[in-house]
Design a protein around this motif. Sequence first.
Motif, mmCIF file in Angstrom:
data_model
loop_
_atom_site.group_PDB
_atom_site.id
_atom_site.type_symbol
_atom_site.label_atom_id
_atom_site.label_comp_id
_atom_site.label_asym_id
_atom_site.label_seq_id
_atom_site.Cartn_x
_atom_site.Cartn_y
_atom_site.Cartn_z
ATOM 1 N N ALA A 31 -40.250 -9.830 11.189
ATOM 2 C CA ALA A 31 -39.594 -8.435 11.474
ATOM 3 C C ALA A 31 -38.655 -8.398 12.156
ATOM 4 O O ALA A 31 -38.197 -9.599 12.970
ATOM 5 C CB ALA A 31 -40.929 -7.814 12.514
ATOM 6 N N ASP A 32 -37.546 -7.376 11.862
ATOM 7 C CA ASP A 32 -36.381 -7.449 12.667
ATOM 8 C C ASP A 32 -36.405 -7.483 14.198
ATOM 9 O O ASP A 32 -35.509 -8.058 14.801
ATOM 10 C CB ASP A 32 -35.668 -6.100 12.033
ATOM 11 C CG ASP A 32 -35.408 -6.142 10.640
ATOM 12 O OD1 ASP A 32 -35.409 -7.111 9.950
ATOM 13 O OD2 ASP A 32 -35.251 -4.925 9.964
ATOM 14 N N ASP A 33 -37.226 -6.873 14.682
ATOM 15 C CA ASP A 33 -37.563 -6.735 16.171
ATOM 16 C C ASP A 33 -38.669 -7.778 16.619
ATOM 17 O O ASP A 33 -39.350 -7.565 17.715
ATOM 18 C CB ASP A 33 -37.778 -5.303 16.487
ATOM 19 C CG ASP A 33 -39.165 -4.843 15.820
ATOM 20 O OD1 ASP A 33 -39.747 -5.513 15.017
ATOM 21 O OD2 ASP A 33 -39.579 -3.673 16.565
ATOM 22 N N VAL A 34 -38.767 -9.034 16.100
ATOM 23 C CA VAL A 34 -39.603 -9.839 16.357
ATOM 24 C C VAL A 34 -39.414 -10.432 17.862
ATOM 25 O O VAL A 34 -38.283 -10.274 18.283
ATOM 26 C CB VAL A 34 -39.432 -11.153 15.425
ATOM 27 C CG1 VAL A 34 -38.223 -11.970 15.620
ATOM 28 C CG2 VAL A 34 -40.730 -11.999 15.586
ATOM 29 N N VAL A 35 -40.554 -10.453 18.503
ATOM 30 C CA VAL A 35 -40.393 -11.386 19.944
ATOM 31 C C VAL A 35 -40.925 -12.578 20.047
ATOM 32 O O VAL A 35 -42.147 -12.949 19.323
ATOM 33 C CB VAL A 35 -41.307 -10.390 20.851
ATOM 34 C CG1 VAL A 35 -41.229 -11.151 22.329
ATOM 35 C CG2 VAL A 35 -40.581 -8.880 21.036
ATOM 36 N N THR A 46 -35.595 -11.611 20.644
ATOM 37 C CA THR A 46 -35.918 -10.390 20.374
ATOM 38 C C THR A 46 -35.545 -9.719 19.057
ATOM 39 O O THR A 46 -35.473 -8.601 18.845
ATOM 40 C CB THR A 46 -35.486 -9.175 21.661
ATOM 41 O OG1 THR A 46 -34.429 -9.468 21.887
ATOM 42 C CG2 THR A 46 -36.402 -9.667 22.868
ATOM 43 N N ARG A 47 -34.815 -10.354 18.188
ATOM 44 C CA ARG A 47 -34.390 -10.250 16.810
ATOM 45 C C ARG A 47 -34.556 -11.404 15.967
ATOM 46 O O ARG A 47 -34.388 -12.423 16.358
ATOM 47 C CB ARG A 47 -32.688 -9.904 16.972
ATOM 48 C CG ARG A 47 -32.421 -8.489 18.022
ATOM 49 C CD ARG A 47 -31.015 -8.449 17.948
ATOM 50 N NE ARG A 47 -30.126 -9.373 17.439
ATOM 51 C CZ ARG A 47 -29.387 -10.549 17.922
ATOM 52 N NH1 ARG A 47 -29.716 -10.872 19.304
ATOM 53 N NH2 ARG A 47 -28.618 -11.297 17.255
ATOM 54 N N ARG A 48 -34.731 -10.934 14.747
ATOM 55 C CA ARG A 48 -34.912 -11.943 13.657
ATOM 56 C C ARG A 48 -33.715 -12.859 13.461
ATOM 57 O O ARG A 48 -33.907 -13.780 13.494
ATOM 58 C CB ARG A 48 -35.237 -11.148 12.267
ATOM 59 C CG ARG A 48 -35.303 -12.268 11.148
ATOM 60 C CD ARG A 48 -35.762 -11.443 9.899
ATOM 61 N NE ARG A 48 -34.933 -10.156 9.587
ATOM 62 C CZ ARG A 48 -33.591 -10.036 9.097
ATOM 63 N NH1 ARG A 48 -33.114 -11.401 8.668
ATOM 64 N NH2 ARG A 48 -33.174 -8.852 8.706
ATOM 65 N N GLU A 49 -32.250 -12.242 13.692
ATOM 66 C CA GLU A 49 -31.273 -12.721 13.433
ATOM 67 C C GLU A 49 -31.057 -14.031 14.430
ATOM 68 O O GLU A 49 -30.668 -15.218 14.053
ATOM 69 C CB GLU A 49 -30.036 -11.920 13.336
ATOM 70 C CG GLU A 49 -29.839 -10.941 12.427
ATOM 71 C CD GLU A 49 -30.884 -9.917 12.486
ATOM 72 O OE1 GLU A 49 -31.240 -9.675 13.886
ATOM 73 O OE2 GLU A 49 -30.803 -8.835 11.515
ATOM 74 N N VAL A 120 -44.649 -10.299 13.839
ATOM 75 C CA VAL A 120 -43.901 -9.466 14.904
ATOM 76 C C VAL A 120 -43.806 -10.178 16.116
ATOM 77 O O VAL A 120 -43.081 -9.678 17.019
ATOM 78 C CB VAL A 120 -44.533 -8.218 14.926
ATOM 79 C CG1 VAL A 120 -44.318 -7.386 13.425
ATOM 80 C CG2 VAL A 120 -45.909 -8.371 15.282
ATOM 81 N N GLU A 121 -44.655 -11.218 16.335
ATOM 82 C CA GLU A 121 -44.466 -11.988 17.448
ATOM 83 C C GLU A 121 -44.930 -13.490 17.528
ATOM 84 O O GLU A 121 -45.793 -13.653 16.687
ATOM 85 C CB GLU A 121 -45.837 -11.406 18.780
ATOM 86 C CG GLU A 121 -45.287 -10.067 19.160
ATOM 87 C CD GLU A 121 -46.454 -9.556 20.231
ATOM 88 O OE1 GLU A 121 -46.000 -9.445 21.280
ATOM 89 O OE2 GLU A 121 -47.337 -8.953 19.638
#
Length: 145
Positions: A31-35, A46-49, A120-121
């Motif tokens: 997810a783009d906003d992975v933690v 806190t970001r995929r990149e 996502v996490e």
Amino acid sequence: MNSDMSKQIVRRYLDEIVSRGDISLGAELIADDVVFVSPYTPEPITRREALEAMLAGIHAAFPDFYLREEAMLAEGDLVASRWVAGGTHTGAPFNGAPPSGRQFEITGMSIYRVRDGRIVEGWVNDDTFLMRAQLGFIAEPPAVG
């Protein structure tokens, strides 16, 4: 999403992205906003990149890096994996240390939350102390027994 599908996503992530270094699959599996929490990051990612950059850095330092799954369990959207990872420090600097040619092999476990087909996490815990000792960053403890 059922547990088997969640396991398939995590298995692909560990095999293709983490072990093989195919960062191009990140958008598909993360997810783009992975933690993401790991011993190798001072703060949670806190970001995929940022996660992709961390993984690319590991592969730059350890061109032969591998992660081998030993066991995987899932319940609902959570997937737990026990694994062995290793490599040889022949590439880029790692944690500020120049390449030493030394090898490491450690065990670890990780837990991932999968939602809508993407991670996502993630929480990683491994034998960072042993890795640092094997790479010569710290003195190895004396053998017990």
